[in-house]
Design an enzyme around this catalytic site. Structure first.
Site, PDB file in Angstrom:
ATOM      1  N   ALA A 289       0.940  -1.149  -0.025  1.00 11.54           N
ATOM      2  CA  ALA A 289      -0.077   0.054  -0.011  1.00 11.54           C
ATOM      3  C   ALA A 289       1.023   1.190  -0.096  1.00 11.54           C
ATOM      4  O   ALA A 289       0.695   1.935   0.983  1.00 11.54           O
ATOM      5  CB  ALA A 289      -0.932  -0.004   1.314  1.00 11.54           C
ATOM      6  N   LEU A 290       1.878   1.319  -1.012  1.00 14.67           N
ATOM      7  CA  LEU A 290       2.782   2.348  -0.884  1.00 14.67           C
ATOM      8  C   LEU A 290       2.045   3.529  -1.023  1.00 14.67           C
ATOM      9  O   LEU A 290       1.226   3.746  -1.872  1.00 14.67           O
ATOM     10  CB  LEU A 290       3.761   1.888  -2.008  1.00 14.67           C
ATOM     11  CG  LEU A 290       4.464   0.620  -1.916  1.00 14.67           C
ATOM     12  CD1 LEU A 290       5.787   0.717  -3.198  1.00 14.67           C
ATOM     13  CD2 LEU A 290       5.318   0.357  -0.660  1.00 14.67           C
TER      14      LEU A 290
ATOM     15  N   HIS B   5       6.761   6.029   1.882  1.00 10.65           N
ATOM     16  CA  HIS B   5       7.680   4.890   1.386  1.00 10.65           C
ATOM     17  C   HIS B   5       8.465   5.285   0.107  1.00 10.65           C
ATOM     18  O   HIS B   5       9.765   4.932   0.293  1.00 10.65           O
ATOM     19  CB  HIS B   5       6.675   3.395   0.752  1.00 10.65           C
ATOM     20  CG  HIS B   5       5.600   3.196   1.898  1.00 10.65           C
ATOM     21  ND1 HIS B   5       4.504   3.135   1.654  1.00 10.65           N
ATOM     22  CD2 HIS B   5       6.086   2.523   2.734  1.00 10.65           C
ATOM     23  CE1 HIS B   5       3.809   2.440   2.808  1.00 10.65           C
ATOM     24  NE2 HIS B   5       4.984   2.046   3.464  1.00 10.65           N
TER      25      HIS B   5
ATOM     26  N   GLN C  93       2.731  -8.964  13.728  1.00  7.94           N
ATOM     27  CA  GLN C  93       2.792  -7.648  14.305  1.00  7.94           C
ATOM     28  C   GLN C  93       1.369  -7.121  14.438  1.00  7.94           C
ATOM     29  O   GLN C  93       1.107  -5.811  15.058  1.00  7.94           O
ATOM     30  CB  GLN C  93       3.698  -6.683  13.561  1.00  7.94           C
ATOM     31  CG  GLN C  93       3.361  -6.173  12.445  1.00  7.94           C
ATOM     32  CD  GLN C  93       4.331  -5.345  11.458  1.00  7.94           C
ATOM     33  OE1 GLN C  93       5.227  -6.117  10.917  1.00  7.94           O
ATOM     34  NE2 GLN C  93       4.131  -4.066  11.564  1.00  7.94           N
TER      35      GLN C  93
ATOM     36  N   GLY D 281      10.981   4.781   8.272  1.00  4.08           N
ATOM     37  CA  GLY D 281      10.584   6.249   8.444  1.00  4.08           C
ATOM     38  C   GLY D 281      10.478   6.514  10.042  1.00  4.08           C
ATOM     39  O   GLY D 281      10.109   5.442  10.877  1.00  4.08           O
TER      40      GLY D 281
ATOM     41  N   LYS E 111       8.150   8.167  10.917  1.00 10.42           N
ATOM     42  CA  LYS E 111       6.757   8.211  11.855  1.00 10.42           C
ATOM     43  C   LYS E 111       6.662   6.985  12.783  1.00 10.42           C
ATOM     44  O   LYS E 111       6.027   7.399  13.657  1.00 10.42           O
ATOM     45  CB  LYS E 111       5.653   7.926  10.271  1.00 10.42           C
ATOM     46  CG  LYS E 111       4.458   8.293  10.972  1.00 10.42           C
ATOM     47  CD  LYS E 111       3.332   7.579  10.136  1.00 10.42           C
ATOM     48  CE  LYS E 111       3.189   6.306  10.232  1.00 10.42           C
ATOM     49  NZ  LYS E 111       2.125   5.514  10.615  1.00 10.42           N
TER      50      LYS E 111
ATOM     51  N   GLN F 156       9.625   2.248  16.557  1.00 10.20           N
ATOM     52  CA  GLN F 156       9.925   1.127  15.794  1.00 10.20           C
ATOM     53  C   GLN F 156      11.587   1.021  15.257  1.00 10.20           C
ATOM     54  O   GLN F 156      12.238   0.265  15.253  1.00 10.20           O
ATOM     55  CB  GLN F 156       9.001   0.969  14.690  1.00 10.20           C
ATOM     56  CG  GLN F 156       9.666  -0.257  13.596  1.00 10.20           C
ATOM     57  CD  GLN F 156       8.396  -0.221  12.354  1.00 10.20           C
ATOM     58  OE1 GLN F 156       7.657  -0.953  12.545  1.00 10.20           O
ATOM     59  NE2 GLN F 156       8.779   0.211  11.147  1.00 10.20           N
TER      60      GLN F 156
HETATM   61  O1  PAF Z   1       6.700  -0.127   9.068  1.00 10.41           O
HETATM   62  C1  PAF Z   1       6.537  -1.185   8.691  1.00 10.41           C
HETATM   63  O2  PAF Z   1       5.522  -0.872   7.336  1.00 10.41           O
HETATM   64  C2  PAF Z   1       6.357  -2.441   9.279  1.00 10.41           C
HETATM   65  O3  PAF Z   1       6.358  -2.503  10.630  1.00 10.41           O
HETATM   66  C3  PAF Z   1       7.741  -3.087   8.795  1.00 10.41           C
HETATM   67  C4  PAF Z   1       8.931  -2.549   9.126  1.00 10.41           C
HETATM   68  C5  PAF Z   1       7.906  -3.273   7.140  1.00 10.41           C
HETATM   69  C6  PAF Z   1       7.804  -4.517   9.346  1.00 10.41           C
HETATM   70  O4  PAF Z   1       6.645  -5.204   8.837  1.00 10.41           O
END
Ligand code: PAF
Length: 281
Positions: A32-33, A37, A61, A149, A151, A155
């Site tokens: 879903a870029l 991204h 996750q 990112g 955002k 993470q």
């Molecule tokens: O930030 C994300 O889109 C996800 O957490 C990642 C880093 C691709 C891991 O699934």
């Protein structure tokens, strides 16, 4: 544009004569870029000979089944957007079975408390899932650099911790937040908001900018109180948390210290969609 669905095929391509000794940049995504991204991909292209974009909606996750099911899947448009940037990108789009042959289990990590607050507190198990999949992706691709990112600032710090813990030889690169015209931080979830909802959610960033101004003169406690009040007065947005934390340890700020860097973090619901954002103070 080559799309690889297995580690073996991707690897034999990456290690083939045409790409041997090339530096590799990895941009891990869940598809879903959007422009956020694409900004990571553009930076990766400038800094590496070969760029791999992974597209994988990672089940471990998500702590909310509905969120996982509703996660947008837009492969055709993702490929078209990447093709428009460069013809030197490979896509790695594995199946769940390919990445989790033994079942979708997360490893449990010790991230030294980085995962205890904020997103970790409100999304149980989320960072173990992120750590598990990012380790798998880094090992599958073997990049020199990987791009994330800001955002998802928490993470980003957790992934830096992960590669230190696991001694994975890769440079983790954080990239600035990209915003929509009204200020909303770019996210695949924004697609689920109505046009008005998207505009209204610009309030989140406007509030963070004002919080930053206040932080120059007021305590973290006062700023958090003020932010909470702003959201209480906005019937269309619901604040889940506001936290002001040390930008390195993510420990909540109690007393400001000179020379330290702080950041404000929020999670907010708009039209039932959970949005996060943050700002350097
Ligand atoms: O930030 C994300 O889109 C996800 O957490 C990642 C880093 C691709 C891991 O699934």
């Amino acid at each position: 544009m080559p799309v690889f669905s297995t580690k073996r095929k991707l690897n034999s391509h990456l290690r083939s004569n045409s790409t041997k000794n090339h530096t590799i940049g990895l941009v891990p995504t869940m598809g879903a870029l959007h422009s956020g991204h694409l900004s990571l991909v553009k930076k990766a292209i400038l800094e590496n000979d070969q760029v791999v974009v992974s597209i994988f909606v990672n089940p471990t996750q998500f702590n909310n089944e509905e969120d996982l099911l509703k996660y947008p899947k837009t492969m055709a448009s993702d490929v078209a957007q990447l093709e428009a940037i460069s013809d030197n990108i490979l896509i790695f789009a594995p199946s769940v079975k390919e990445l989790y042959p033994e079942g979708t289990q997360s490893e449990t990590f010790n991230f030294n408390g980085l995962d205890m607050l904020m997103e970790g507190r409100f999304r149980e198990g989320h960072f173990d899932g992120v750590g598990t999949v990012v380790e798998k992706l880094l090992k599958a691709v073997g990049p020199d650099r990987a791009y994330f990112g800001e955002k998802d600032f928490q993470q980003l710090l957790i992934i830096q911790k992960l590669v230190a813990l696991k001694e994975i030889p890769v440079q983790i690169i954080g990239c600035p937040i990209v915003r929509e015209p009204h200020g909303l931080a770019m996210s695949s979830r924004n697609e689920r908001l109505s046009t008005e909802g998207r505009q209204e959610a610009g309030f989140i960033y406007r509030t963070l900018l004002k919080a930053k101004e206040r932080f120059a003169k007021k305590s973290a406690f006062k700023v958090k109180e003020w932010v909470t009040r702003q959201f209480e007065q906005n019937p269309r947005l619901t604040l889940e948390y506001i936290q002001i934390a040390d930008a390195t340890t993510l420990r909540p700020l109690t007393r400001k210290q000179k020379g330290k860097k702080y950041r404000a973090f929020v999670a907010v619901y708009a039209e039932g969609i959970r949005l996060i954002d943050n700002i350097a103070l």
